[in-house]
Design a protein around this motif. Structure first.
Motif, PDB file in Angstrom:
ATOM      1  N   HIS A  16       0.877  -1.195   0.000  1.00 52.51           N
ATOM      2  CA  HIS A  16       0.000   0.000   0.000  1.00 52.51           C
ATOM      3  C   HIS A  16       0.904   1.233   0.000  1.00 52.51           C
ATOM      4  O   HIS A  16       1.166   1.520  -1.115  1.00 52.51           O
ATOM      5  CB  HIS A  16      -0.587   0.027   1.299  1.00 52.51           C
ATOM      6  CG  HIS A  16      -1.595   0.607   1.909  1.00 52.51           C
ATOM      7  ND1 HIS A  16      -2.799   0.554   1.391  1.00 52.51           N
ATOM      8  CD2 HIS A  16      -1.669   1.296   3.091  1.00 52.51           C
ATOM      9  CE1 HIS A  16      -3.561   1.091   2.247  1.00 52.51           C
ATOM     10  NE2 HIS A  16      -2.891   1.557   3.306  1.00 52.51           N
ATOM     11  N   HIS A 156      -0.274   5.336  -2.085  1.00 51.13           N
ATOM     12  CA  HIS A 156      -1.125   4.309  -1.486  1.00 51.13           C
ATOM     13  C   HIS A 156      -0.421   2.974  -1.288  1.00 51.13           C
ATOM     14  O   HIS A 156      -1.069   1.983  -0.944  1.00 51.13           O
ATOM     15  CB  HIS A 156      -2.368   4.086  -2.354  1.00 51.13           C
ATOM     16  CG  HIS A 156      -3.117   5.351  -2.652  1.00 51.13           C
ATOM     17  ND1 HIS A 156      -3.769   6.071  -1.680  1.00 51.13           N
ATOM     18  CD2 HIS A 156      -3.284   6.038  -3.811  1.00 51.13           C
ATOM     19  CE1 HIS A 156      -4.328   7.144  -2.224  1.00 51.13           C
ATOM     20  NE2 HIS A 156      -4.044   7.145  -3.513  1.00 51.13           N
ATOM     21  N   SER A 192      -5.638  -1.468   4.614  1.00 50.60           N
ATOM     22  CA  SER A 192      -6.212  -1.731   3.296  1.00 50.60           C
ATOM     23  C   SER A 192      -6.170  -3.228   3.016  1.00 50.60           C
ATOM     24  O   SER A 192      -5.573  -4.014   3.765  1.00 50.60           O
ATOM     25  CB  SER A 192      -5.417  -0.990   2.218  1.00 50.60           C
ATOM     26  OG  SER A 192      -4.126  -1.582   2.065  1.00 50.60           O
ATOM     27  N   PHE A 245      -5.567  -4.105  -4.812  1.00 49.49           N
ATOM     28  CA  PHE A 245      -6.674  -3.708  -3.953  1.00 49.49           C
ATOM     29  C   PHE A 245      -7.928  -4.492  -4.339  1.00 49.49           C
ATOM     30  O   PHE A 245      -8.305  -4.532  -5.518  1.00 49.49           O
ATOM     31  CB  PHE A 245      -6.919  -2.206  -4.060  1.00 49.49           C
ATOM     32  CG  PHE A 245      -5.782  -1.392  -3.503  1.00 49.49           C
ATOM     33  CD1 PHE A 245      -5.625  -1.242  -2.132  1.00 49.49           C
ATOM     34  CD2 PHE A 245      -4.862  -0.800  -4.346  1.00 49.49           C
ATOM     35  CE1 PHE A 245      -4.569  -0.506  -1.612  1.00 49.49           C
ATOM     36  CE2 PHE A 245      -3.801  -0.059  -3.837  1.00 49.49           C
ATOM     37  CZ  PHE A 245      -3.654   0.090  -2.464  1.00 49.49           C
TER      38      PHE A 245
END
Length: 281
Positions: A16, A156, A192, A245
């Protein structure tokens, strides 16, 4: 060092003052780290010529010799310093299955020192990650080392490289991979879907392993300390083969996939060192 500590060779880090001395070691000599002197806890030195900076942190700026790791077992701490996340969202559990876990002690300065080292990346909206190394003494884990690996980052995600260097440091000092820490420079404090997979790779080796998320822009909490629920979250991640993701199925009991940690204590007397492997750090 037991096989249990590094059975997953593909583990990723993340997805991430004056009078003090800093040691510098060439990357090739990273296994030869020696315990010597301490620098002021807030001093940040820079890498020179491709070497990695090893910074020793004490609760005071006094220069002295680092004691043998056996001394960590008797470090005093208060149970009142146990980590409690009062801002956890309903989707995150509150330590439902931690009764069989060992205590873990972390220096009260570790998160702040990490954020100082991550400052440049954070200002550029890039994540930063590090690995926690812990000794085991008298029935508890003591996080005594923070390794900042070479890494590639986006807003991210954060991917460690040259992981053999991380393994060499932990192995040389007989430390357990006790989890990881990473920033969310512009996001809230949560794990995440990719973070969950990273945490699984640590927690499958050491059930007490933690994921620390530092989120300086989150208005409700600037950091959190998490684990996957066990067996719920661990089962979900064990069966998931997706990457990137993505969403995860619900746990078998309908509970959360991850939870905030109990049995994690902030110790104001715990010494630790930072090994920064990034070039130009």
């Amino acid at each position: 060092m037991s096989n249990r500590r590094f059975e997953n060779g593909q583990r990723k880090c993340g997805t991430h003052s004056a009078g003090g001395t800093t040691m510098y070691l060439g990357t090739a000599d990273v296994q030869k780290i020696t315990h010597c002197q301490v620098i002021h806890p807030t001093t940040i030195d820079h890498d020179v010529g491709g070497s990695c900076a090893v910074k020793h942190h004490y609760p005071s700026p006094i220069v002295s010799w680092i004691e043998d790791l056996s001394s960590f077992g008797s470090a005093p701490f208060s149970h009142e310093t146990e980590y409690v996340d009062e801002q956890s969202r309903p989707s995150v559990g509150q330590s439902s299955a931690s009764s069989n876990l060992r205590d873990m002690q972390i220096s009260v300065r570790l998160t702040d020192e990490f954020m100082e080292l991550a400052k440049e990346n954070t200002s550029n909206n890039l994540e930063t990650c590090g690995i926690l190394g812990a000794s085991f003494r008298d029935g508890a884990y003591y996080v005594t080392t923070l390794v900042i690996p070479k890494q590639e980052a986006t807003a991210h995600s954060c991917q460690a490289s040259n992981e053999e260097e991380i393994h060499a440091i932990l192995s040389e000092q007989s430390l357990y991979p006790a989890g990881w820490i990473h920033t969310h420079p512009s996001q809230t404090c949560f794990l995440s879907s990719i973070d969950l997979h990273t945490q699984y790779s640590y927690q499958v080796m050491l059930p007490e392993a933690v994921a620390i998320v530092a989120a300086p822009t989150d208005p409700t909490r600037s950091y959190g300390i998490f684990r996957l629920t066990d067996p719920g979250g661990m089962d979900v991640l064990r069966e998931c083969s997706e990457s990137g993701f993505h969403t995860h199925r619900e746990t078998a009991d309908g509970g959360p996939i991850y939870e905030t940690c109990s049995r994690v204590h902030f110790n104001p007397n715990l010494r630790f060192e930072i090994v920064d492997l990034r070039s130009g750090a």
